[in-house]
Design an enzyme around this catalytic site. Sequence first.
Site, PDB file in Angstrom:
ATOM      1  N   LYS A 135       1.051  -1.887   0.304  1.00  0.00           N
ATOM      2  CA  LYS A 135      -0.079  -0.099   0.227  1.00  0.00           C
ATOM      3  C   LYS A 135       0.522   1.610   0.018  1.00  0.00           C
ATOM      4  O   LYS A 135       2.065   1.201   0.986  1.00  0.00           O
ATOM      5  CB  LYS A 135      -0.921   0.159   1.229  1.00  0.00           C
ATOM      6  CG  LYS A 135      -1.659  -1.156   1.644  1.00  0.00           C
ATOM      7  CD  LYS A 135      -2.932  -0.928   0.812  1.00  0.00           C
ATOM      8  CE  LYS A 135      -4.204  -2.216   0.600  1.00  0.00           C
ATOM      9  NZ  LYS A 135      -5.554  -1.937  -0.521  1.00  0.00           N
ATOM     10  N   LYS A 191     -12.953  -7.720  -8.252  1.00  0.00           N
ATOM     11  CA  LYS A 191     -13.383  -8.262  -6.631  1.00  0.00           C
ATOM     12  C   LYS A 191     -14.523  -7.936  -7.073  1.00  0.00           C
ATOM     13  O   LYS A 191     -15.258  -7.282  -7.484  1.00  0.00           O
ATOM     14  CB  LYS A 191     -12.749  -7.011  -6.205  1.00  0.00           C
ATOM     15  CG  LYS A 191     -12.643  -7.222  -4.624  1.00  0.00           C
ATOM     16  CD  LYS A 191     -12.067  -5.350  -4.229  1.00  0.00           C
ATOM     17  CE  LYS A 191     -10.624  -5.628  -3.944  1.00  0.00           C
ATOM     18  NZ  LYS A 191     -10.163  -4.622  -3.550  1.00  0.00           N
TER      19      LYS A 191
HETATM   20 MG    MG Z   1      -6.841  -2.089  -4.297  1.00  0.00          MG
END
Ligand code: MG
Length: 391
Positions: free
Chosen positions: A182, A285
């Site tokens: 991240k 997703k």
């Molecule tokens: Mg992502």
Amino acid sequence: MSGSRLAGLELVRVSLPLAEPWDSGAGSFAVRDSLLVRAVVHGLGSDGRAAVAEGWGECPALPAPTYNSEYTAGAVAVSSTFLVPALLRAQPASWAQAASAMAAVRGHSMAKTAFEMALVDAWLRLEGDGVPMARYLARQASTEPRRTVPAGVAVGLCRDLGKLLAQVGDYVDAGYGRVKLKIEPGHDVAPLRAVRERWPHLVLFADANGAYAAGGVEGAFEQLCGLQELDLACLEQPLADDDLVGHSALARKLAVPVCLDEALSSVGALDAALQMGACSVVNIKAGRFGGYHEALRAYRACRAKGARIWCGGMVETGIGRAANLALAALSGFDLAGDISASGRFFAEDIAGPFPLLPGGTIAVPDGPGLGAQIYTEVIDRHCAWRKWWAT
Ligand code: MG
């Protein structure tokens, strides 16, 4: 499935402590507050006798609306008030009928995903001798499911470089061949360069969760052009959720494949993004698209346009992870996704087991439905609230 009857639905809210707190631009939490759905379906078994099947689903919405507008308490509300009554009234016997029963509710893709997962799990357990979800999805994509998928691990924001390298080192030592870091402004090129220098062959992703939106395309390019020499598999969602034009401009300018996540809230948005060249890599997703059938449509669109795909994660419990493994088993998911082994997020998971196999892979469950063992005593122990509705 034909001849089946939905006997009832249960909503179960669990508070599952994480092995370590999760920190990213899309939310920080130490306890996974998750909504589960249990569906009980009556039908006929393979021997023609009456049978009862139980299916489980998980809503991947985060505890707070920090990834998209959905969140666990909101999912409980929309499910209790609208989705459960609509499904019990409709008595769906197929996914198309369930989707149509829930269609009057706009949005709430992640809550709908939990019902889809639970119903499909139950129906597949009743079909023949039990059909694994991976086989069911592959059948619809006219392909054969793979037996294992490459595992990947997402590492949250860590501002201490020494600690970050130690964390990544632990995952590499455990056998992971793909790591996603991240990033945010000020914590991007330097940590990625340090990881790349230490592990030259690691498959490396960066995920910004929209953190470079404020500077626009020029600002993002200025801050991220140093990534171009680090051999990244992709840079995920640098700009705002609704900025397809910006992502398209950045993708032309930056020599790192741009991947979209939050921006793709529907298959329509995906079609637009692919058309505009806003991404060459897609994070599929299922919860963001509205379920595994919508994810199949996204899969077909990506395959038709030659986009590379991988299966994203939402710090799901073993229930959601079992469904993600079934999806990632489709041929074409050639980049390792966010699917980690059982111990990555939870000291004690509610479904599994999903150990990391030699070669950095995880076995796709081959039992009926989700194919995972559901640890109901662990669910009971971490249950914060539950409610059952009978037809
Ligand atoms: Mg992502």
